[in-house]
Design a protein around this motif. Structure first.
Motif, mmCIF file in Angstrom:
data_model
loop_
_atom_site.group_PDB
_atom_site.id
_atom_site.type_symbol
_atom_site.label_atom_id
_atom_site.label_comp_id
_atom_site.label_asym_id
_atom_site.label_seq_id
_atom_site.Cartn_x
_atom_site.Cartn_y
_atom_site.Cartn_z
ATOM 1 N N ALA A 242 -2.195 -18.941 0.891
ATOM 2 C CA ALA A 242 -0.581 -18.656 0.023
ATOM 3 C C ALA A 242 -0.089 -17.443 0.896
ATOM 4 N N LEU A 243 -0.603 -16.817 2.263
ATOM 5 C CA LEU A 243 -0.400 -15.838 2.279
ATOM 6 C C LEU A 243 0.997 -16.589 3.469
ATOM 7 N N ASP A 244 0.427 -16.839 4.028
ATOM 8 C CA ASP A 244 1.215 -17.474 5.036
ATOM 9 C C ASP A 244 2.509 -18.088 4.313
ATOM 10 N N ALA A 245 2.204 -18.658 3.254
ATOM 11 C CA ALA A 245 3.560 -19.076 2.641
ATOM 12 C C ALA A 245 4.661 -17.444 2.139
ATOM 13 N N ALA A 246 3.959 -16.990 1.865
ATOM 14 C CA ALA A 246 4.713 -15.472 1.656
ATOM 15 C C ALA A 246 5.170 -15.173 2.031
ATOM 16 N N VAL A 247 4.965 -15.339 3.781
ATOM 17 C CA VAL A 247 5.595 -13.996 5.126
ATOM 18 C C VAL A 247 6.633 -14.968 6.341
ATOM 19 N N ALA A 248 6.463 -16.244 5.280
ATOM 20 C CA ALA A 248 7.357 -17.764 6.299
ATOM 21 C C ALA A 248 8.691 -16.707 5.918
ATOM 22 N N GLY A 249 9.332 -16.509 7.096
ATOM 23 C CA GLY A 249 11.005 -16.376 6.708
ATOM 24 C C GLY A 249 11.226 -15.259 6.660
ATOM 25 N N VAL A 250 9.984 -14.189 6.427
ATOM 26 C CA VAL A 250 10.410 -12.283 5.842
ATOM 27 C C VAL A 250 10.892 -11.521 7.671
ATOM 28 N N GLU A 251 11.558 -11.144 7.055
ATOM 29 C CA GLU A 251 11.895 -10.022 8.352
ATOM 30 C C GLU A 251 10.722 -8.594 8.667
ATOM 31 N N THR A 252 10.740 -7.965 7.212
ATOM 32 C CA THR A 252 10.317 -7.048 7.303
ATOM 33 C C THR A 252 9.126 -6.965 6.210
ATOM 34 N N ILE A 253 7.940 -6.906 6.576
ATOM 35 C CA ILE A 253 7.129 -6.072 5.680
ATOM 36 C C ILE A 253 6.866 -4.760 4.504
ATOM 37 N N VAL A 254 7.050 -4.667 4.168
ATOM 38 C CA VAL A 254 6.148 -3.119 3.265
ATOM 39 C C VAL A 254 5.412 -3.571 2.416
ATOM 40 N N HIS A 255 4.058 -2.475 3.215
ATOM 41 C CA HIS A 255 2.311 -2.777 3.089
ATOM 42 C C HIS A 255 2.538 -1.628 2.643
ATOM 43 N N CYS A 256 2.131 -1.979 1.367
ATOM 44 C CA CYS A 256 2.223 -0.560 0.380
ATOM 45 C C CYS A 256 0.653 -1.309 -1.156
ATOM 46 N N ALA A 257 1.030 -2.176 -0.411
ATOM 47 C CA ALA A 257 -0.698 -2.177 -1.567
ATOM 48 C C ALA A 257 -1.765 -1.861 -1.544
ATOM 49 N N THR A 258 -2.722 -1.333 -1.757
ATOM 50 C CA THR A 258 -4.013 -0.121 -1.605
ATOM 51 C C THR A 258 -5.107 -1.251 -2.520
ATOM 52 N N ALA A 259 -6.128 -0.528 -2.133
ATOM 53 C CA ALA A 259 -6.953 -0.929 -2.963
ATOM 54 C C ALA A 259 -8.582 0.370 -3.268
ATOM 55 N N PRO A 260 -9.389 0.447 -3.739
ATOM 56 C CA PRO A 260 -11.082 1.036 -3.524
ATOM 57 C C PRO A 260 -11.607 1.214 -2.232
ATOM 58 N N LYS A 261 -12.114 -0.175 -1.858
ATOM 59 C CA LYS A 261 -12.064 -0.886 -1.270
ATOM 60 C C LYS A 261 -11.469 -2.823 -0.827
ATOM 61 N N GLY A 262 -11.932 -2.825 0.751
ATOM 62 C CA GLY A 262 -10.889 -3.915 1.397
ATOM 63 C C GLY A 262 -9.197 -3.712 2.101
ATOM 64 N N ASP A 263 -8.742 -2.594 1.995
ATOM 65 C CA ASP A 263 -8.094 -2.367 3.086
ATOM 66 C C ASP A 263 -7.645 -2.747 4.376
ATOM 67 N N GLU A 264 -8.598 -2.805 5.360
ATOM 68 C CA GLU A 264 -8.908 -3.035 6.767
ATOM 69 C C GLU A 264 -9.163 -4.465 6.368
ATOM 70 N N GLU A 265 -10.112 -5.309 5.799
ATOM 71 C CA GLU A 265 -10.093 -6.876 5.644
ATOM 72 C C GLU A 265 -8.451 -7.198 5.314
ATOM 73 N N SER A 266 -7.535 -6.319 4.139
ATOM 74 C CA SER A 266 -6.279 -7.218 3.807
ATOM 75 C C SER A 266 -5.574 -6.749 4.549
ATOM 76 N N ALA A 267 -5.443 -5.725 5.694
ATOM 77 C CA ALA A 267 -4.619 -5.123 6.620
ATOM 78 C C ALA A 267 -4.592 -5.943 7.798
ATOM 79 N N ALA A 268 -5.318 -6.717 7.814
ATOM 80 C CA ALA A 268 -5.884 -8.024 9.283
ATOM 81 C C ALA A 268 -5.349 -9.066 8.875
ATOM 82 N N HIS A 269 -5.814 -9.643 7.352
ATOM 83 C CA HIS A 269 -4.872 -10.424 7.166
ATOM 84 C C HIS A 269 -3.555 -10.814 7.160
ATOM 85 N N LEU A 270 -2.449 -9.847 6.719
ATOM 86 C CA LEU A 270 -1.080 -9.401 6.991
ATOM 87 C C LEU A 270 -0.880 -9.263 7.979
ATOM 88 N N ILE A 271 -1.956 -8.932 8.816
ATOM 89 C CA ILE A 271 -1.129 -8.692 10.514
ATOM 90 C C ILE A 271 -1.205 -9.824 11.299
#
Length: 250
Positions: free
Chosen positions: A48-77
């Motif tokens: 689902a994440l791969d589909a979301a970023v397909a064809g995207v030129e720029t990502i603005v990363h505003c998502a944050t949570a009390p836990k899991g931000d490093e893991e989320s960033a690694a997946h996004l990268i």
């Protein structure tokens, strides 16, 4: 027209970034955990994440949570690399490199992940949003006596002004660490509390409470402030006056 993905696109900051970018004529995808068609939990990643970023030129990363931000960033990268995304823009906080506070340390770690990602990147650090300061004071002011962290100041900034800056950066080339962005005034907590009480029609005595620990000492020393980058325009009082009536109730 640029295709831009905004993570956390339904949050306090993200929705304002989305509105600004769309008003400027860009195609914007909103990624959040519960909003189709790009309902993605970044902590899990996957197709689902791969589909979301397909064809995207720029990502603005505003998502944050009390836990899991490093893991989320690694997946996004990883997804951004696979999709050939040209620019990853991240919103961070002034002082993450100087304040030993768990959430700040996580934000700083995410900055490092982005810097080492191999992607074109930009990081903007700002001071605290008016919304967050008002929420904190709303909690503290429920007490008959309002406890405040002794000796701590703050420099709240309007989320819409930060959103406008992020929209500018999103359509510009990757710039690395850009200048910090601070609110218009460095304020004591008692002065902010008095303004909040006045706006909500209450009276409470204020009590300055010294707190223990290295993080409190760093906040007291002002490492979360950006007095030389006081570029914000909207004051805390102006923010309070224009809040919806429902959010002003005691």
């Amino acid at each position: 027209m640029t295709t831009i993905l905004v993570t956390g696109g339904t949050g306090t900051l993200g929705r304002l970034v989305v509105e600004r970018l769309r008003a400027d004529g860009h195609e914007v995808r909103v990624l959040s955990r519960h909003t189709p068609p790009y309902a993605v939990d970044l902590r899990e990643g996957g197709p689902a994440l791969d589909a979301a970023v397909a064809g995207v030129e720029t990502i603005v990363h505003c998502a944050t949570a009390p836990k899991g931000d490093e893991e989320s960033a690694a997946h996004l990268i990883a997804a951004a690399r696979g999709a050939g995304v040209a620019h990853l823009l991240y919103i961070s906080i002034v002082g993450v490199d100087r304040i030993p506070f768990g959430y700040y340390e996580t934000k700083f770690a995410v900055e490092h992940l982005i810097e080492r990602s191999g992607l074109g990147w930009t990081v903007l650090r700002t001071t605290q949003f008016h919304d967050l300061v008002a929420k904190l004071l709303g909690t503290l002011c429920r007490s008959p006596v309002v406890p405040l962290p002794a000796g701590v100041r703050d420099q709240p900034i309007d989320a819409a002004e930060v959103a406008a800056r992020l929209a500018e950066l999103a359509v510009a080339p990757p710039a690395g660490r850009v200048p910090d962005m601070g609110g218009p005034e460095v304020r004591t907590f008692p002065s902010l509390a008095r303004s909040y009480l006045k706006a909500t029609g209450r009276r409470r005595p204020l009590l300055n409470v010294p707190l223990p620990g290295r993080a409190y000492r760093a906040f007291r020393q002002g490492h979360h402030l950006a007095p030389t980058e006081a570029v914000g325009k909207r004051t805390f009082e102006e923010f309070l006056r224009t809040r919806p009536q429902s959010s002003r109730r005691p």
